[in-house]
Design an enzyme around this catalytic site. Structure first.
Site, PDB file in Angstrom:
ATOM      1  N   MET A  31      33.978  41.146  23.637  1.00 55.43           N
ATOM      2  CA  MET A  31      32.700  41.846  23.631  1.00 55.43           C
ATOM      3  C   MET A  31      32.883  43.249  23.047  1.00 55.43           C
ATOM      4  O   MET A  31      32.065  44.145  23.283  1.00 55.43           O
ATOM      5  CB  MET A  31      32.098  41.915  25.035  1.00 55.43           C
ATOM      6  CG  MET A  31      31.671  40.563  25.573  1.00 55.43           C
ATOM      7  SD  MET A  31      30.318  40.626  26.746  1.00 55.43           S
ATOM      8  CE  MET A  31      31.018  41.632  28.047  1.00 55.43           C
ATOM      9  N   LEU A  34      37.388  47.425  21.978  1.00 56.89           N
ATOM     10  CA  LEU A  34      38.732  46.858  21.993  1.00 56.89           C
ATOM     11  C   LEU A  34      39.782  47.885  22.410  1.00 56.89           C
ATOM     12  O   LEU A  34      39.728  49.047  22.019  1.00 56.89           O
ATOM     13  CB  LEU A  34      39.087  46.286  20.618  1.00 56.89           C
ATOM     14  CG  LEU A  34      38.139  45.212  20.064  1.00 56.89           C
ATOM     15  CD1 LEU A  34      38.683  44.674  18.747  1.00 56.89           C
ATOM     16  CD2 LEU A  34      37.936  44.087  21.062  1.00 56.89           C
ATOM     17  N   HIS A  35      40.729  47.416  23.217  1.00 61.12           N
ATOM     18  CA  HIS A  35      41.820  48.254  23.698  1.00 61.12           C
ATOM     19  C   HIS A  35      43.141  47.501  23.497  1.00 61.12           C
ATOM     20  O   HIS A  35      43.165  46.438  22.855  1.00 61.12           O
ATOM     21  CB  HIS A  35      41.614  48.638  25.164  1.00 61.12           C
ATOM     22  CG  HIS A  35      41.280  47.483  26.064  1.00 61.12           C
ATOM     23  ND1 HIS A  35      42.175  46.477  26.345  1.00 61.12           N
ATOM     24  CD2 HIS A  35      40.130  47.161  26.732  1.00 61.12           C
ATOM     25  CE1 HIS A  35      41.625  45.600  27.163  1.00 61.12           C
ATOM     26  NE2 HIS A  35      40.380  45.983  27.409  1.00 61.12           N
ATOM     27  N   HIS A  38      43.214  43.732  24.253  1.00 54.09           N
ATOM     28  CA  HIS A  38      42.674  42.895  23.174  1.00 54.09           C
ATOM     29  C   HIS A  38      43.658  42.815  22.014  1.00 54.09           C
ATOM     30  O   HIS A  38      43.855  41.753  21.416  1.00 54.09           O
ATOM     31  CB  HIS A  38      41.351  43.479  22.665  1.00 54.09           C
ATOM     32  CG  HIS A  38      40.250  43.488  23.656  1.00 54.09           C
ATOM     33  ND1 HIS A  38      39.747  44.649  24.197  1.00 54.09           N
ATOM     34  CD2 HIS A  38      39.531  42.484  24.214  1.00 54.09           C
ATOM     35  CE1 HIS A  38      38.775  44.365  25.035  1.00 54.09           C
ATOM     36  NE2 HIS A  38      38.620  43.056  25.076  1.00 54.09           N
ATOM     37  N   GLY A 149      42.630  36.405  27.964  1.00 55.74           N
ATOM     38  CA  GLY A 149      43.516  37.136  28.848  1.00 55.74           C
ATOM     39  C   GLY A 149      43.428  36.635  30.277  1.00 55.74           C
ATOM     40  O   GLY A 149      42.355  36.289  30.769  1.00 55.74           O
ATOM     41  N   GLN A 155      37.235  33.107  34.668  1.00 55.40           N
ATOM     42  CA  GLN A 155      36.726  32.702  33.355  1.00 55.40           C
ATOM     43  C   GLN A 155      37.683  31.730  32.682  1.00 55.40           C
ATOM     44  O   GLN A 155      37.259  30.724  32.101  1.00 55.40           O
ATOM     45  CB  GLN A 155      36.523  33.944  32.484  1.00 55.40           C
ATOM     46  CG  GLN A 155      36.167  33.636  31.042  1.00 55.40           C
ATOM     47  CD  GLN A 155      35.948  34.899  30.239  1.00 55.40           C
ATOM     48  OE1 GLN A 155      34.915  35.541  30.362  1.00 55.40           O
ATOM     49  NE2 GLN A 155      36.921  35.282  29.424  1.00 55.40           N
TER      50      GLN A 155
END
Length: 283
Positions: A31, A34-35, A38, A149, A155
């Protein structure tokens, strides 16, 4: 910079001839905002595939009416740089209208306890939104492998069930939680935390680590492990526990009195207005 694509047609026109040449495709659904977490998924995909597609789409259907959809960070320009540096090939950044062209929705939903426990208890529409948008992305990209992740553990279990039940021919690659030096699990929502809240939130990973050590030393009581984690977190005055729960893997099946390996110990805790999740596998 990685090529940014905004329409389904354009992306398919790029991907189809490459797949016809026998090239493998990795998909990293995100979504945005990004870090490093990601980036680690993108890097894993780039190592294992010829092409890596990173979707950047703040999916409206997985947000409840009182959640942070409007406030959710949207940082496409910096996201493109993260994707480029991590080895990604294409960024797919569609509009909501592109992803949801019909006013009357078509849903993909995993039912049963797997979507009703943990986050599903307080976010009843969330996983329906996740499974619907991920199915759309799978159909658009038709990837060889898809990368997620472990931080979003429920999820992950829900999507694994969906892929299995729907006979979707995709390899699910689940990557370890990426943490800051403090132990805090990386999350786009960490940007909402004040400095004091961020420091306080390190209690989450510390309590999970303690639980794993206790489990490995022979403490398998569901109640004892859960209470140990709750007690440690509760000592942090800025914390507000939503849940600390443990379920069996795979599939998040309920446990009775004893934790059996492997099991998922998961928690959701608020610091101020920010809701953080974290987990560890007991095995």
């Amino acid at each position: 910079m990685a090529t940014c694509i905004h329409t389904v047609e354009e992306l398919r026109n790029l991907i189809k001839p490459l797949k016809a040449q026998g090239k493998t495709v990795g998909l990293v659904p995100t979504m945005g905002a990004l870090h490093a977490g990601h980036a680690s998924l993108i890097e894993a995909s780039a190592k294992e595939n010829d092409i890596t597609v990173v979707s950047v789409f703040v999916n409206p259907t997985q947000f409840g009416p009182n959640e942070d959809f409007e406030a959710y960070p949207r940082t496409l320009e910096s996201d493109l740089k993260v994707v480029e540096n991590a080895g990604g090939t294409y960024v797919f950044a569609p509009s909501a209208k592109e992803m949801y062209p019909s006013e009357d929705m078509t849903w993909v939903e995993v039912t049963g306890d797997i979507t009703k426990v943990l986050c599903g208890r307080t976010r009843p529409i969330h996983f329906r939104g996740v499974t619907t948008v991920v199915t759309k992305l799978f159909n658009i990209v038709a990837p060889t492998r898809a990368y997620f992740g472990q931080k979003d553990a429920q999820q992950v279990e829900v999507l694994k069930r969906m892929v299995k039940d729907m006979f979707i021919d995709i390899q699910m690659r689940i990557m370890p939680i990426n943490r800051e030096e403090s132990g805090l699990a990386r999350s786009s929502r960490n940007t909402y935390l004040s400095e004091s809240e961020k420091a306080a939130a390190t209690v989450l990973s510390a309590s999970l680590k303690d639980a794993l050590e206790a489990f490995k030393k022979g403490e398998h009581s569901l109640k004892a492990i859960s209470e140990m984690v709750k007690e440690k977190i509760s000592k942090e005055p800025l914390s507000n526990i939503e849940y600390v729960e443990c379920y069996g893997l795979p599939g998040l099946y309920p446990l009775e009195n004893e934790i059996k390996a492997p099991s998922l110990l998961a928690l959701a805790v608020r610091f101020g207005n920010t809701r953080l999740i974290d987990n560890i596998i007991l095995e």
